[in-house]
Design an enzyme around this catalytic site. Structure first.
Site, mmCIF file in Angstrom:
data_model
loop_
_atom_site.group_PDB
_atom_site.id
_atom_site.type_symbol
_atom_site.label_atom_id
_atom_site.label_comp_id
_atom_site.label_asym_id
_atom_site.label_seq_id
_atom_site.Cartn_x
_atom_site.Cartn_y
_atom_site.Cartn_z
ATOM 1 N NE ARG A 1 0.299 1.424 3.421
ATOM 2 C CZ ARG A 1 1.302 2.252 3.587
ATOM 3 N NH1 ARG A 1 2.529 1.838 3.610
ATOM 4 N NH2 ARG A 1 1.075 3.540 3.710
ATOM 5 C CG ASP B 1 -2.984 8.368 -0.961
ATOM 6 O OD1 ASP B 1 -2.622 7.229 -1.284
ATOM 7 O OD2 ASP B 1 -2.845 8.839 0.192
HETATM 8 O O1 MRU Z 1 -4.387 3.230 2.514
HETATM 9 P P1 MRU Z 1 -2.928 3.423 2.315
HETATM 10 O O2 MRU Z 1 -2.078 2.799 3.370
HETATM 11 O O3 MRU Z 1 -2.473 3.059 0.931
HETATM 12 O O4 MRU Z 1 -2.723 5.026 2.449
HETATM 13 C C1 MRU Z 1 -1.439 5.521 2.283
HETATM 14 C C2 MRU Z 1 -1.341 6.985 2.487
HETATM 15 O O5 MRU Z 1 -2.300 7.704 2.694
HETATM 16 C C3 MRU Z 1 0.037 7.576 2.312
HETATM 17 O O6 MRU Z 1 0.215 8.660 3.165
HETATM 18 C C4 MRU Z 1 0.184 8.039 0.868
HETATM 19 O O7 MRU Z 1 -0.164 6.997 0.012
HETATM 20 C C5 MRU Z 1 1.562 8.528 0.554
HETATM 21 S S1 MRU Z 1 2.659 7.250 0.491
HETATM 22 C C6 MRU Z 1 4.156 7.887 0.131
#
Ligand code: MRU
Length: 347
Positions: free
Chosen positions: A45, A239
Protein backbone atom coordinates in the site's frame (compact mmCIF):
# COMPACT_ATOMS: atom_id res chain seq x y z
CA UNK A 1 16.71 -0.29 1.65
CA UNK A 2 13.51 -2.08 2.72
CA UNK A 3 12.46 -4.48 -0.09
CA UNK A 4 8.85 -3.31 -0.34
CA UNK A 5 8.52 -5.00 -3.75
CA UNK A 6 10.89 -6.58 -6.25
CA UNK A 7 10.67 -7.86 -9.80
CA UNK A 8 11.98 -11.47 -9.96
CA UNK A 9 12.09 -13.93 -12.91
CA UNK A 10 9.26 -15.92 -11.27
CA UNK A 11 7.02 -12.96 -10.46
CA UNK A 12 6.74 -9.87 -8.26
CA UNK A 13 7.84 -10.39 -4.65
CA UNK A 14 6.11 -8.28 -2.01
CA UNK A 15 6.84 -7.74 1.68
CA UNK A 16 3.46 -8.55 3.28
CA UNK A 17 2.62 -5.34 5.14
CA UNK A 18 -0.46 -6.88 6.79
CA UNK A 19 1.88 -9.03 8.89
CA UNK A 20 4.21 -6.26 10.00
CA UNK A 21 5.70 -5.35 12.41
CA UNK A 22 5.82 -8.75 14.12
CA UNK A 23 6.30 -10.98 11.06
CA UNK A 24 8.47 -10.30 8.00
CA UNK A 25 6.83 -12.48 5.35
CA UNK A 26 7.04 -12.25 1.58
CA UNK A 27 4.41 -13.14 -0.99
CA UNK A 28 5.10 -13.88 -4.65
CA UNK A 29 2.63 -12.71 -7.28
CA UNK A 30 2.87 -14.93 -10.36
CA UNK A 31 -0.10 -13.40 -12.25
CA UNK A 32 -1.45 -9.88 -12.74
CA UNK A 33 -4.56 -10.98 -10.88
CA UNK A 34 -2.34 -11.79 -7.88
CA UNK A 35 -0.91 -8.27 -8.06
CA UNK A 36 -4.44 -6.80 -8.19
CA UNK A 37 -5.46 -8.79 -5.09
CA UNK A 38 -2.26 -7.75 -3.28
CA UNK A 39 -3.02 -4.07 -3.95
CA UNK A 40 -6.73 -4.40 -3.02
CA UNK A 41 -5.93 -6.29 0.22
CA UNK A 42 -3.23 -3.74 1.13
CA UNK A 43 -0.45 -6.32 1.30
CA UNK A 44 1.31 -3.50 -0.53
CA UNK A 45 0.00 0.00 0.00
CA UNK A 46 1.02 3.65 -0.27
CA UNK A 47 0.48 5.65 -3.47
CA UNK A 48 3.94 5.34 -5.11
CA UNK A 49 4.27 1.64 -4.18
CA UNK A 50 0.77 0.97 -5.56
CA UNK A 51 1.80 2.68 -8.82
CA UNK A 52 4.99 0.69 -9.35
CA UNK A 53 3.22 -2.51 -8.27
CA UNK A 54 0.61 -1.95 -10.98
CA UNK A 55 3.32 -1.30 -13.56
CA UNK A 56 4.97 -4.59 -12.61
CA UNK A 57 1.51 -6.20 -12.74
CA UNK A 58 1.08 -5.03 -16.34
CA UNK A 59 4.56 -6.29 -17.28
CA UNK A 60 3.86 -9.63 -15.58
CA UNK A 61 0.47 -10.00 -17.25
CA UNK A 62 1.81 -9.14 -20.71
CA UNK A 63 4.76 -11.52 -20.21
CA UNK A 64 2.24 -14.37 -19.87
CA UNK A 65 0.14 -13.54 -22.95
CA UNK A 66 0.25 -16.37 -25.48
CA UNK A 67 0.11 -14.56 -28.83
CA UNK A 68 2.15 -14.63 -31.99
CA UNK A 69 1.51 -11.00 -32.92
CA UNK A 70 1.54 -7.74 -31.03
CA UNK A 71 -1.92 -6.79 -32.19
CA UNK A 72 -3.28 -10.09 -30.88
CA UNK A 73 -2.01 -9.06 -27.44
CA UNK A 74 -4.03 -5.84 -27.26
CA UNK A 75 -7.38 -7.28 -26.02
CA UNK A 76 -5.66 -9.00 -23.10
CA UNK A 77 -3.59 -5.89 -22.36
CA UNK A 78 -6.87 -3.98 -21.98
CA UNK A 79 -8.20 -6.58 -19.51
CA UNK A 80 -4.95 -6.48 -17.51
CA UNK A 81 -5.00 -2.68 -17.27
CA UNK A 82 -8.72 -2.59 -16.37
CA UNK A 83 -8.29 -5.20 -13.62
CA UNK A 84 -5.42 -3.32 -12.00
CA UNK A 85 -7.15 0.05 -12.38
CA UNK A 86 -10.17 -1.24 -10.46
CA UNK A 87 -8.22 -2.08 -7.29
CA UNK A 88 -8.22 1.23 -5.39
CA UNK A 89 -9.63 4.62 -6.60
CA UNK A 90 -7.84 7.41 -4.72
CA UNK A 91 -4.07 7.13 -5.31
CA UNK A 92 -3.60 8.67 -8.77
CA UNK A 93 -0.16 6.99 -9.04
CA UNK A 94 -2.03 3.78 -9.90
CA UNK A 95 -3.62 5.31 -13.01
CA UNK A 96 -0.45 7.23 -13.92
CA UNK A 97 1.55 3.96 -13.85
CA UNK A 98 -0.96 1.94 -15.89
CA UNK A 99 -1.21 4.70 -18.51
CA UNK A 100 2.59 4.91 -18.74
CA UNK A 101 2.79 1.15 -19.36
CA UNK A 102 0.00 1.34 -21.94
CA UNK A 103 1.79 4.19 -23.79
CA UNK A 104 5.06 2.25 -23.65
CA UNK A 105 3.33 -0.77 -25.19
CA UNK A 106 2.19 1.45 -28.08
CA UNK A 107 5.63 3.05 -28.50
CA UNK A 108 7.35 -0.35 -28.52
CA UNK A 109 4.80 -1.77 -30.95
CA UNK A 110 5.77 0.93 -33.47
CA UNK A 111 9.51 0.26 -33.22
CA UNK A 112 11.16 -1.21 -36.34
CA UNK A 113 12.04 -4.92 -35.89
CA UNK A 114 9.87 -5.26 -32.80
CA UNK A 115 8.40 -8.67 -32.01
CA UNK A 116 6.46 -10.21 -29.14
CA UNK A 117 9.47 -11.29 -26.99
CA UNK A 118 11.18 -7.88 -27.45
CA UNK A 119 7.99 -6.06 -26.51
CA UNK A 120 7.53 -8.19 -23.39
CA UNK A 121 11.13 -7.50 -22.36
CA UNK A 122 10.64 -3.79 -23.06
CA UNK A 123 7.70 -3.59 -20.68
CA UNK A 124 9.57 -5.41 -17.92
CA UNK A 125 12.41 -2.91 -18.39
CA UNK A 126 9.93 0.01 -18.18
CA UNK A 127 8.47 -1.25 -14.89
CA UNK A 128 11.94 -1.65 -13.44
CA UNK A 129 12.79 1.87 -14.63
CA UNK A 130 9.78 3.17 -12.69
CA UNK A 131 11.07 1.33 -9.63
CA UNK A 132 14.50 3.00 -9.91
CA UNK A 133 12.96 6.40 -10.65
CA UNK A 134 10.84 6.15 -7.49
CA UNK A 135 13.91 5.58 -5.32
CA UNK A 136 15.75 8.48 -7.01
CA UNK A 137 12.71 10.75 -6.66
CA UNK A 138 12.40 9.98 -2.94
CA UNK A 139 16.08 10.67 -2.35
CA UNK A 140 15.75 13.96 -4.24
CA UNK A 141 12.66 14.92 -2.20
CA UNK A 142 14.73 14.12 0.89
CA UNK A 143 17.34 16.61 -0.26
CA UNK A 144 14.81 19.32 -1.08
CA UNK A 145 12.83 18.80 2.12
CA UNK A 146 15.49 18.18 4.78
CA UNK A 147 16.17 21.88 5.19
CA UNK A 148 12.52 22.49 6.06
CA UNK A 149 12.74 20.18 9.07
CA UNK A 150 13.66 21.69 12.45
CA UNK A 151 17.35 21.43 13.36
CA UNK A 152 16.22 20.01 16.68
CA UNK A 153 12.74 18.93 17.75
CA UNK A 154 9.76 16.67 17.10
CA UNK A 155 8.00 16.05 13.81
CA UNK A 156 4.53 14.54 13.61
CA UNK A 157 3.58 12.24 10.73
CA UNK A 158 0.28 10.54 9.91
CA UNK A 159 -0.08 7.11 8.26
CA UNK A 160 3.02 5.66 6.61
CA UNK A 161 4.71 7.60 3.81
CA UNK A 162 7.98 5.74 4.12
CA UNK A 163 10.00 3.00 2.47
CA UNK A 164 6.99 0.70 2.76
CA UNK A 165 4.77 3.14 0.85
CA UNK A 166 7.32 3.53 -1.94
CA UNK A 167 10.03 1.40 -3.50
CA UNK A 168 12.27 1.65 -0.50
CA UNK A 169 13.22 5.16 0.66
CA UNK A 170 10.00 7.06 1.39
CA UNK A 171 8.50 10.46 0.73
CA UNK A 172 7.69 12.15 4.07
CA UNK A 173 9.86 9.65 5.95
CA UNK A 174 12.53 10.09 3.29
CA UNK A 175 12.65 13.79 4.17
CA UNK A 176 12.97 12.92 7.87
CA UNK A 177 15.65 10.29 7.07
CA UNK A 178 17.70 12.75 5.02
CA UNK A 179 17.39 15.47 7.67
CA UNK A 180 18.67 13.06 10.33
CA UNK A 181 21.51 11.98 8.02
CA UNK A 182 22.40 15.68 7.72
CA UNK A 183 22.61 16.04 11.49
CA UNK A 184 19.15 17.31 12.44
CA UNK A 185 18.30 16.01 15.89
CA UNK A 186 14.76 14.77 15.23
CA UNK A 187 12.24 12.75 17.21
CA UNK A 188 9.12 11.52 15.40
CA UNK A 189 5.58 11.30 16.69
CA UNK A 190 3.74 8.69 14.62
CA UNK A 191 -0.07 8.81 14.65
CA UNK A 192 -1.22 5.20 15.02
CA UNK A 193 -3.63 5.89 12.09
CA UNK A 194 -6.74 3.92 12.77
CA UNK A 195 -8.24 1.74 11.50
CA UNK A 196 -5.35 0.09 9.57
CA UNK A 197 -2.64 1.32 11.96
CA UNK A 198 -0.07 2.18 9.28
CA UNK A 199 1.59 4.56 11.77
CA UNK A 200 1.73 2.23 14.78
CA UNK A 201 2.73 -0.82 12.74
CA UNK A 202 4.69 0.41 9.70
CA UNK A 203 6.12 3.89 10.42
CA UNK A 204 7.36 2.88 13.87
CA UNK A 205 8.84 -0.35 12.45
CA UNK A 206 10.85 1.28 9.69
CA UNK A 207 12.03 4.33 11.68
CA UNK A 208 13.20 2.17 14.56
CA UNK A 209 15.28 0.17 12.09
CA UNK A 210 17.00 3.47 11.21
CA UNK A 211 17.53 4.25 14.87
CA UNK A 212 15.25 7.31 14.60
CA UNK A 213 13.53 7.87 17.94
CA UNK A 214 9.82 7.38 17.40
CA UNK A 215 6.81 7.73 19.70
CA UNK A 216 3.52 6.16 18.64
CA UNK A 217 0.43 8.10 19.71
CA UNK A 218 -3.31 7.61 19.24
CA UNK A 219 -4.73 9.85 16.55
CA UNK A 220 -6.63 11.90 19.15
CA UNK A 221 -3.51 12.92 21.08
CA UNK A 222 -1.71 15.26 18.69
CA UNK A 223 -3.90 18.26 19.62
CA UNK A 224 -2.75 18.38 23.21
CA UNK A 225 0.86 17.64 22.25
CA UNK A 226 0.74 20.60 19.87
CA UNK A 227 -0.74 22.81 22.60
CA UNK A 228 2.11 21.78 24.89
CA UNK A 229 4.60 22.88 22.24
CA UNK A 230 5.90 19.35 21.76
CA UNK A 231 5.55 19.32 17.96
CA UNK A 232 7.59 21.65 15.74
CA UNK A 233 6.51 20.46 12.30
CA UNK A 234 4.16 18.05 10.53
CA UNK A 235 5.05 16.14 7.38
CA UNK A 236 2.81 13.68 5.50
CA UNK A 237 2.58 12.03 2.12
CA UNK A 238 -0.21 12.31 -0.46
CA UNK A 239 -2.37 10.10 -2.65
CA UNK A 240 -3.49 12.79 -5.06
CA UNK A 241 -2.78 16.50 -5.39
CA UNK A 242 -5.37 18.47 -7.33
CA UNK A 243 -4.61 21.35 -9.71
CA UNK A 244 -5.44 23.92 -7.00
CA UNK A 245 -3.11 22.28 -4.46
CA UNK A 246 -5.73 20.42 -2.41
CA UNK A 247 -4.19 17.22 -1.06
CA UNK A 248 -5.82 13.82 -0.54
CA UNK A 249 -4.09 11.60 2.02
CA UNK A 250 -4.94 9.05 4.70
CA UNK A 251 -8.11 9.90 6.61
CA UNK A 252 -7.25 12.00 9.61
CA UNK A 253 -4.72 14.13 7.72
CA UNK A 254 -7.16 17.03 7.35
CA UNK A 255 -7.73 17.06 11.11
CA UNK A 256 -3.99 17.18 11.72
CA UNK A 257 -3.66 20.07 9.24
CA UNK A 258 -6.38 22.07 11.01
CA UNK A 259 -4.68 21.50 14.36
CA UNK A 260 -1.28 22.47 12.97
CA UNK A 261 -2.69 25.72 11.59
CA UNK A 262 -4.40 26.48 14.90
CA UNK A 263 -1.07 26.05 16.72
CA UNK A 264 1.09 27.84 14.14
CA UNK A 265 2.96 24.64 13.19
CA UNK A 266 4.14 24.21 9.57
CA UNK A 267 2.33 21.42 7.70
CA UNK A 268 4.34 19.91 4.84
CA UNK A 269 3.43 17.40 2.15
CA UNK A 270 6.02 15.27 0.35
CA UNK A 271 4.98 13.49 -2.84
CA UNK A 272 6.44 12.60 -6.25
CA UNK A 273 5.17 14.43 -9.33
CA UNK A 274 3.27 11.25 -10.30
CA UNK A 275 0.91 12.09 -7.41
CA UNK A 276 -0.06 15.41 -8.98
CA UNK A 277 -3.33 15.25 -10.94
CA UNK A 278 -3.77 18.43 -12.96
CA UNK A 279 -6.89 16.94 -14.57
CA UNK A 280 -8.70 17.24 -11.22
CA UNK A 281 -9.43 20.90 -10.52
CA UNK A 282 -9.99 20.74 -6.74
CA UNK A 283 -10.07 18.26 -3.87
CA UNK A 284 -13.83 17.89 -4.30
CA UNK A 285 -13.14 15.96 -7.50
CA UNK A 286 -10.91 13.35 -5.85
CA UNK A 287 -12.60 9.93 -5.47
CA UNK A 288 -12.41 8.79 -1.84
CA UNK A 289 -12.13 5.05 -1.29
CA UNK A 290 -14.70 3.58 1.11
CA UNK A 291 -13.30 0.45 2.71
CA UNK A 292 -15.07 -2.40 4.50
CA UNK A 293 -16.79 -1.74 7.83
CA UNK A 294 -14.97 -4.75 9.26
CA UNK A 295 -11.75 -2.69 9.40
CA UNK A 296 -13.51 -0.71 12.14
CA UNK A 297 -15.87 -3.24 13.74
CA UNK A 298 -13.12 -5.82 14.31
CA UNK A 299 -9.51 -5.79 15.42
CA UNK A 300 -7.38 -8.90 14.85
CA UNK A 301 -10.61 -10.81 14.31
CA UNK A 302 -12.14 -9.64 17.59
CA UNK A 303 -15.42 -7.72 17.35
CA UNK A 304 -15.26 -4.26 18.95
CA UNK A 305 -18.61 -2.69 18.08
CA UNK A 306 -22.13 -3.88 18.97
CA UNK A 307 -24.13 -5.66 16.29
CA UNK A 308 -26.19 -3.19 14.28
CA UNK A 309 -23.92 -0.20 14.79
CA UNK A 310 -23.65 1.87 11.60
CA UNK A 311 -20.10 2.29 10.29
CA UNK A 312 -18.41 4.71 7.88
CA UNK A 313 -14.90 3.97 6.67
CA UNK A 314 -13.55 6.55 4.21
CA UNK A 315 -9.87 5.65 3.73
CA UNK A 316 -8.77 9.17 2.76
CA UNK A 317 -9.70 12.81 3.26
CA UNK A 318 -8.80 16.07 1.55
CA UNK A 319 -6.72 18.86 3.07
CA UNK A 320 -7.42 22.18 1.37
CA UNK A 321 -4.35 23.88 -0.09
CA UNK A 322 -4.70 26.75 2.39
CA UNK A 323 -3.43 24.47 5.17
CA UNK A 324 -0.31 23.35 3.30
CA UNK A 325 2.92 25.30 3.97
CA UNK A 326 4.79 23.61 1.12
CA UNK A 327 4.64 20.59 -1.18
CA UNK A 328 8.00 18.83 -1.59
CA UNK A 329 8.46 17.02 -4.92
CA UNK A 330 11.46 15.66 -6.78
CA UNK A 331 11.15 18.66 -9.10
CA UNK A 332 11.49 21.08 -6.20
CA UNK A 333 9.47 22.70 -3.42
CA UNK A 334 6.07 24.21 -4.26
CA UNK A 335 4.53 27.04 -2.28
CA UNK A 336 1.21 28.91 -2.53
CA UNK A 337 -0.39 30.05 -4.77
CA UNK A 338 -0.40 26.39 -5.84
CA UNK A 339 -2.36 26.62 -9.14
CA UNK A 340 0.37 28.77 -10.68
CA UNK A 341 3.21 26.91 -8.95
CA UNK A 342 1.95 23.53 -10.20
CA UNK A 343 1.52 24.73 -13.77
CA UNK A 344 4.98 26.29 -13.72
CA UNK A 345 6.51 23.08 -12.36
CA UNK A 346 4.68 20.98 -14.98
CA UNK A 347 6.63 22.97 -17.58
O1 MRU B 1 -4.39 3.23 2.51
P1 MRU B 1 -2.93 3.42 2.31
O2 MRU B 1 -2.08 2.80 3.37
O3 MRU B 1 -2.47 3.06 0.93
O4 MRU B 1 -2.72 5.03 2.45
C1 MRU B 1 -1.44 5.52 2.28
C2 MRU B 1 -1.34 6.98 2.49
O5 MRU B 1 -2.30 7.70 2.69
C3 MRU B 1 0.04 7.58 2.31
O6 MRU B 1 0.21 8.66 3.17
C4 MRU B 1 0.18 8.04 0.87
O7 MRU B 1 -0.16 7.00 0.01
C5 MRU B 1 1.56 8.53 0.55
S1 MRU B 1 2.66 7.25 0.49
C6 MRU B 1 4.16 7.89 0.13
Amino acid sequence: MIPTLQWTPSGVRFLDQTRLPLEELYVLATTYEDVADIIRDMIVRGAPAIGVSAAMGVALGVSKIKADSIDAMRPELAVICKTLAETRPTAVNLFWAIERMRLRFDELSRQPGINVPKLKAGLIYEAQQMYEEDIDACRTMGSYGAGLMPDEGSVLTHCNAGALATCGYGTALGVIRTAVLRGHNLHVYADETRPYLQGARLTAWELLQDGIQTTVICDNMSASLMRQGKIQAVIVGADRIAANGDVANKVGTYGVAVLAKEHGIPFYVAAPWSTVDLDTATGDGIPIEQRSAREITHFNGKQLTPHGALIENPAFDVTPAAYVKAIITERGVLRAPYPEALLKMRG
